[in-house]
Design a protein around this motif. Structure first.
Motif, PDB file in Angstrom:
ATOM      1  N   UNK A   1       2.235   7.043  -2.184  1.00  0.00           N
ATOM      2  CA  UNK A   1       1.677   6.386  -3.377  1.00  0.00           C
ATOM      3  C   UNK A   1       2.443   6.808  -4.631  1.00  0.00           C
ATOM      4  N   UNK A   2       2.885   8.054  -4.686  1.00  0.00           N
ATOM      5  CA  UNK A   2       3.702   8.492  -5.830  1.00  0.00           C
ATOM      6  C   UNK A   2       4.993   7.680  -5.899  1.00  0.00           C
ATOM      7  N   UNK A   3       5.584   7.392  -4.751  1.00  0.00           N
ATOM      8  CA  UNK A   3       6.795   6.570  -4.722  1.00  0.00           C
ATOM      9  C   UNK A   3       6.496   5.157  -5.204  1.00  0.00           C
ATOM     10  N   UNK A   4       5.390   4.590  -4.742  1.00  0.00           N
ATOM     11  CA  UNK A   4       4.991   3.252  -5.182  1.00  0.00           C
ATOM     12  C   UNK A   4       4.841   3.216  -6.702  1.00  0.00           C
ATOM     13  N   UNK A   5       4.123   4.164  -7.263  1.00  0.00           N
ATOM     14  CA  UNK A   5       3.882   4.185  -8.708  1.00  0.00           C
ATOM     15  C   UNK A   5       5.194   4.404  -9.458  1.00  0.00           C
ATOM     16  N   UNK A   6       6.023   5.278  -8.949  1.00  0.00           N
ATOM     17  CA  UNK A   6       7.331   5.496  -9.564  1.00  0.00           C
ATOM     18  C   UNK A   6       8.150   4.208  -9.565  1.00  0.00           C
ATOM     19  N   UNK A   7       8.106   3.469  -8.456  1.00  0.00           N
ATOM     20  CA  UNK A   7       8.821   2.192  -8.377  1.00  0.00           C
ATOM     21  C   UNK A   7       8.289   1.205  -9.415  1.00  0.00           C
ATOM     22  N   UNK A   8       6.977   1.138  -9.559  1.00  0.00           N
ATOM     23  CA  UNK A   8       6.384   0.257 -10.570  1.00  0.00           C
ATOM     24  C   UNK A   8       6.889   0.612 -11.966  1.00  0.00           C
TER      25      UNK A   8
END
Length: 179
Positions: free
Chosen positions: A34-41
């Motif tokens: 989820x941290x990767x997802x948010x970072x991507x956003x």
């Protein structure tokens, strides 16, 4: 508690909030995903009004955050996707997530957004007006592993009109592992 649009300088704190919250709830691996997802956003430039990130602030600390991103339909329907949502573990049960979602929905409603969809726990999201839909009404951008979790809320009327065509989601969410 203050509910605001996130500022660019809050990016790292928002990523950390999501990582810690999901790690506490679902394990370190999920926290990293989820941290990767948010970072991507937050790292990919987006067209103005295609991405809205809200935070809940308790004094100077971010204790909650939501991300709303535009879904692109062939006919140009004005639809957003709510995902993900996080509230710091030590702030659970205080209605912060629900308030954040309501602030986000009201902001999008004022901008003329017709529908907000999400993919998650109906028991939680029904508290803020989401109801199950099926893909004959609005298709998901990718194959759903849990079709019962495809839920939506109309913002401009009482009903959701069927939407033709398969939408595209934000590049951050364009990964079958999230669906």
């Amino acid at each position: 508690m203050n509910y605001l649009l996130a500022l660019p300088e809050q990016t790292e704190e928002i990523i950390t909030l999501f990582k810690n919250t999901f790690s506490d709830a679902e394990g370190k691996e999920e926290g990293g995903v989820i941290a990767t997802l948010v970072s991507d956003f937050l790292s990919v430039p987006s067209i103005e009004d295609d991405l809205h990130v809200f935070v809940a602030m308790d004094n100077a600390r971010i204790v909650g955050s939501i991300i709303l991103s535009r879904m692109h339909f062939p006919n140009g329907e004005n639809v957003f996707l709510l995902s993900p949502v996080a509230v710091a573990t030590d702030y659970h049960g205080q209605g912060i997530g629900q308030t954040l979602i309501n602030v986000g929905l009201e902001t999008l409603k004022a901008k003329g957004v017709a529908v907000v969809v999400t993919y998650g726990d109906i028991n939680f999201y029904s508290k803020v007006g989401f109801a199950p839909i099926n893909e004959s009404l609005i298709q998901a951008p990718l194959t759903l592993s849990y079709p019962e979790g495809w839920i939506a809320q109309p913002l401009q009327s009482d009903v959701i009109k069927p939407m033709n065509g398969k939408p595209r989601c934000s590049s951050a969410l364009n990964n079958p592992n999230y669906w």
